[in-house]
Design a protein around this motif. Structure first.
Motif, PDB file in Angstrom:
ATOM      1  N   ILE A   1       0.846  -1.212   0.000  1.00 25.03           N
ATOM      2  CA  ILE A   1       0.000   0.000   0.000  1.00 25.03           C
ATOM      3  C   ILE A   1       0.874   1.252   0.000  1.00 25.03           C
ATOM      4  CG2 ILE A   1      -1.643   1.343   1.404  1.00 25.03           C
ATOM      5  CD1 ILE A   1      -2.703  -1.337   2.507  1.00 25.03           C
ATOM      6  N   VAL A   2       1.927   1.239   0.860  1.00 19.46           N
ATOM      7  CA  VAL A   2       2.771   2.428   1.007  1.00 19.46           C
ATOM      8  C   VAL A   2       3.672   2.626  -0.214  1.00 19.46           C
ATOM      9  CG1 VAL A   2       4.547   3.516   2.430  1.00 19.46           C
ATOM     10  CG2 VAL A   2       2.710   2.240   3.523  1.00 19.46           C
ATOM     11  N   LEU A   3       4.313   1.529  -0.681  1.00 19.12           N
ATOM     12  CA  LEU A   3       5.315   1.683  -1.751  1.00 19.12           C
ATOM     13  C   LEU A   3       4.699   1.668  -3.151  1.00 19.12           C
ATOM     14  CD1 LEU A   3       8.065  -0.601  -0.198  1.00 19.12           C
ATOM     15  CD2 LEU A   3       8.041   1.885  -0.254  1.00 19.12           C
ATOM     16  N   ASP A   4       3.796   0.702  -3.411  1.00 20.00           N
ATOM     17  CA  ASP A   4       3.233   0.600  -4.765  1.00 20.00           C
ATOM     18  C   ASP A   4       2.192   1.669  -5.050  1.00 20.00           C
ATOM     19  OD1 ASP A   4       4.833  -1.596  -5.032  1.00 20.00           O
ATOM     20  OD2 ASP A   4       3.257  -3.048  -4.556  1.00 20.00           O
ATOM     21  N   PHE A   5       1.390   1.976  -4.033  1.00 20.38           N
ATOM     22  CA  PHE A   5       0.298   2.942  -4.273  1.00 20.38           C
ATOM     23  C   PHE A   5       0.620   4.332  -3.724  1.00 20.38           C
ATOM     24  CE2 PHE A   5      -1.776  -1.192  -4.370  1.00 20.38           C
ATOM     25  CZ  PHE A   5      -2.610  -1.084  -5.473  1.00 20.38           C
ATOM     26  N   GLY A   6       1.647   4.419  -2.877  1.00 23.25           N
ATOM     27  CA  GLY A   6       2.003   5.717  -2.294  1.00 23.25           C
ATOM     28  C   GLY A   6       0.957   6.257  -1.335  1.00 23.25           C
TER      29      GLY A   6
END
Length: 650
Positions: free
Chosen positions: A635-640
């Motif tokens: 969620i944090v890295l792929d979707f920001g």
């Protein structure tokens, strides 16, 4: 006593009702009175007084729809107001219709969830409510809707007055004080059946307990299951998760041990994984023994059959292990033998004997049998009908597998038929206890003792209102039944003592009346927070209304607008939307694959979305911690999208 709205031709208050009325008409009171001694009558007298003196309207809250409808009927019967001025509000009525009904009413009786929702959305105001009555007031703890409504009421009302009604406010001083503080109550009026002003109106209840001896075959099956339970508990005790390996261990302690195992595994301590099997076996055996002791061989047979199906399908390892045990095989053989011999729980025969004897004495007797299990209620009705005794079952609204619940309408029809003596025996699960006006009965039978003081008091009040009643408790000797009975007696005694103690504590606190204290504190809090928030507005998804967060925002003085949102739960600006997920919901959305789709839609709709995860994330649902960490990282890295953790709604 000058009554304005109450029909004097129909209602002559009793002495204790007059005394309690006199003490509570001008101060916030909790009225503690056993079921069946007319708490509602006192509430109506106070309602009459407040409407006469201050005008405005009266709001009465009750936890269930049947209770709301019952109170509304009582008010219409005893009040001279036109029927449309006395309205019952439940979630089934549309919001617009509720607004219209609220505007025209003098007396509103409602479920707390309905009023809480209407307050949060701003559909109604409590400004001109001159009396609020909380029925079953012992529920005003934790996050129950009563707590929020009381706080809002003391803040909004011009002439506030609070009355709480209950047969049993709780068994510890802390619990009762929590109820008093949450409702802003400053005085308790307590009466028992033995109070001098109540005694003349109460016929003594004969309280008998009938010991039932278990047959040898029972004892053998019980011994086998208890031995197996002790063996399952041993590894848990050796690991320090339990204090004892006794077969009489409370279920709560076994459940707690399971929680610790899951939490430890989430921290990466996988040595405990092997204990999960013993834990699952212990829970299944504990339940089997309880069924055997309190309900009988046929109930146990049904349960073991279900476990056997699980074992055969290989769906649960614990069931498989249980059926590999020689002792379980022996227990099953005994159960088959019992079925051939026609042996079930000896209570059933005793119960039938008691009912036959009562009906012989008085043909049109009314009898209630209470039991904790729906299965047992079903079986009792079947057995009585076989004997030509007219019996009906009375259960709650929830449906279980293969067992449909009863709608309120059905419940009411059955009670009406019982009142008209169309059948003699009402077999009820715990739904018959809380405040429902069950007609006058000649005999009450507990199929098993009930450990909770609240329920015991509620049930006892079901008989002996106008004439001496009889209460019989069936108990299997030397089993949990006996322990439950003593615990129930003890709790009732403690409750009486506790109320006395709390009354003294409240007197000491009198110099600073709770009401003014609560009101001042809340107002100061809100003034401060309003300064800080400077008129912030938050748009909230209508499905979030159940959450505590909404109440907290409202208390902070934030403007709230409720809509049905396609994405997100809270919109705080054009750029920022927040999705709030409970730990359980977050894990469920990983399991069923909804999670990334929701995050994607959130990101497409708002430039700066945020996800808040509320509660302890690891150690629930047996999902591997790495799967959870992977989902959060994605969620944090792929979707920001940033993820914030919070421990509670605060």
């Amino acid at each position: 006593m000058n009554l304005m709205y109450i029909r004097k031709d129909l209602l002559q208050p009793r002495l204790y009702q007059e005394l309690i009325y006199a003490k509570c008409k001008e101060r916030n009171c909790l009225i503690v009175l056993p079921t069946g001694l007319g708490k509602t009558i006192i509430a109506m007298m106070i309602a009459d007084y407040r409407l006469d003196k201050y005008g405005g309207k009266v709001l009465m809250l009750a936890p269930t729809k049947p209770l709301v409808l019952q109170h509304a009927e009582t008010f219409r019967k005893f009040f001279t107001l036109p029927p449309e001025k006395i309205v019952a509000l439940t979630g089934e009525i549309s919001p617009n219709e509720r607004v219209r009904a609220w505007a025209r009413a003098k007396v509103v009786i409602a479920t707390p969830q309905t009023i809480e929702n209407d307050l949060l959305v701003g559909r109604i105001s409590l400004e001109d409510v001159t009396l609020i009555i909380f029925d079953e007031a012992h529920r005003a703890v934790g996050n129950y809707a009563y707590v929020y409504i009381a706080k809002e009421y003391l803040k909004q009302a011009k002439n506030p007055h609070v009355i709480g009604l209950t047969a049993s406010p709780g068994s510890t001083p802390e619990k009762i004080m929590e109820v008093l503080r949450n409702l802003g109550i400053e005085h308790i009026e307590y009466r028992s059946e033995n109070s001098p002003d109540v005694k003349p109106y109460v016929q003594g209840i004969k309280f008998e307990w009938v010991k039932v001896e278990l047959p040898e075959l029972y004892k053998e099956v019980r011994k086998l299951l208890r031995d197996m339970l002790r063996d399952s508990l041993k590894p848990l005790a050796e690991a320090g998760l339990l204090d004892s390996t006794s077969a009489d261990i409370p279920k709560k302690e076994i459940l707690r041990a399971g929680q610790i195992i899951n939490e430890e595994m989430a921290k990466g301590n996988h040595d405990l994984r092997k204990l999960l099997l013993f834990h699952a076996m212990a829970l299944k055996l504990h339940h089997a023994i309880e069924l055997l002791e309190t309900q009988g061989l046929s109930a146990l047979r049904v349960y073991l059959k279900r476990l056997y199906e699980e074992a055969k399908a290989g769906s649960t390892r614990a069931s498989k292990e249980l059926f590999l045990d020689k002792r379980m095989k022996k227990a099953l053989a005994l159960l088959i033998q019992a079925k051939e011999l026609g042996i079930d729980h000896p209570k059933m025969e005793v119960l039938k004997g008691l009912i036959r004897e009562q009906l012989k004495r008085k043909e049109n007797s009314k009898i209630i049998v209470f039991t904790n299990y729906r299965e047992t209620a079903k079986k009792v009705v079947e057995e009585l009908m076989k004997d030509g005794i007219k019996a009906r079952r009375f259960v709650g609204q929830a449906s279980r597998e293969n067992d449909r619940g009863m709608s309120q309408k059905e419940q009411k029809l059955i009670l009406d038929a019982f009142a008209r003596s169309e059948f003699n025996v009402l077999v009820a699960t715990s739904v018959g206890e809380e405040g429902l006006d069950v007609p006058e009965v000649d005999l009450v039978i507990f199929y098993e003792p009930v450990p909770s003081a609240i329920r015991s008091v509620q049930r006892r009040g079901r008989t002996g209102r106008q004439k001496p009643g009889r209460v019989v408790i069936l108990m299997a000797q030397g089993t949990r039944d006996e322990a439950y009975y003593w615990s129930s007696r003890q709790k009732e005694k403690i409750m009486r003592e506790t109320i006395r103690m709390v009354s003294q504590m409240v007197r000491k606190e009198r110099q600073l009346s709770l009401e003014s204290y609560v009101k001042r504190e809340v107002n100061e809090e809100i003034k401060e927070e309003k300064k800080e928030t400077g008129g912030i507005k938050v748009v909230i998804d209508s499905r979030e209304l159940r959450s505590e967060v909404v109440k907290k925002l409202k208390t902070l003085g934030i403007k709230i607008e409720v809509r049905t949102l396609d994405v997100g739960d809270y919109i705080v600006s054009e750029d920022v939307a927040i999705e709030r997920k409970s730990a359980n919901d977050f894990i469920q959305s990983i399991i069923d694959g909804r999670l990334f789709d929701q995050v994607k839609r959130l990101k497409e709709a708002y430039p700066r979305p945020v996800i808040i995860i509320e509660g302890q994330l690891y150690g629930i649902r047996n999902v591997h911690p790495n799967a959870i960490r992977g989902a959060i990282a994605s969620i944090v890295l792929d979707f920001g999208v940033p993820v914030i953790f919070s421990s509670s709604s605060d």
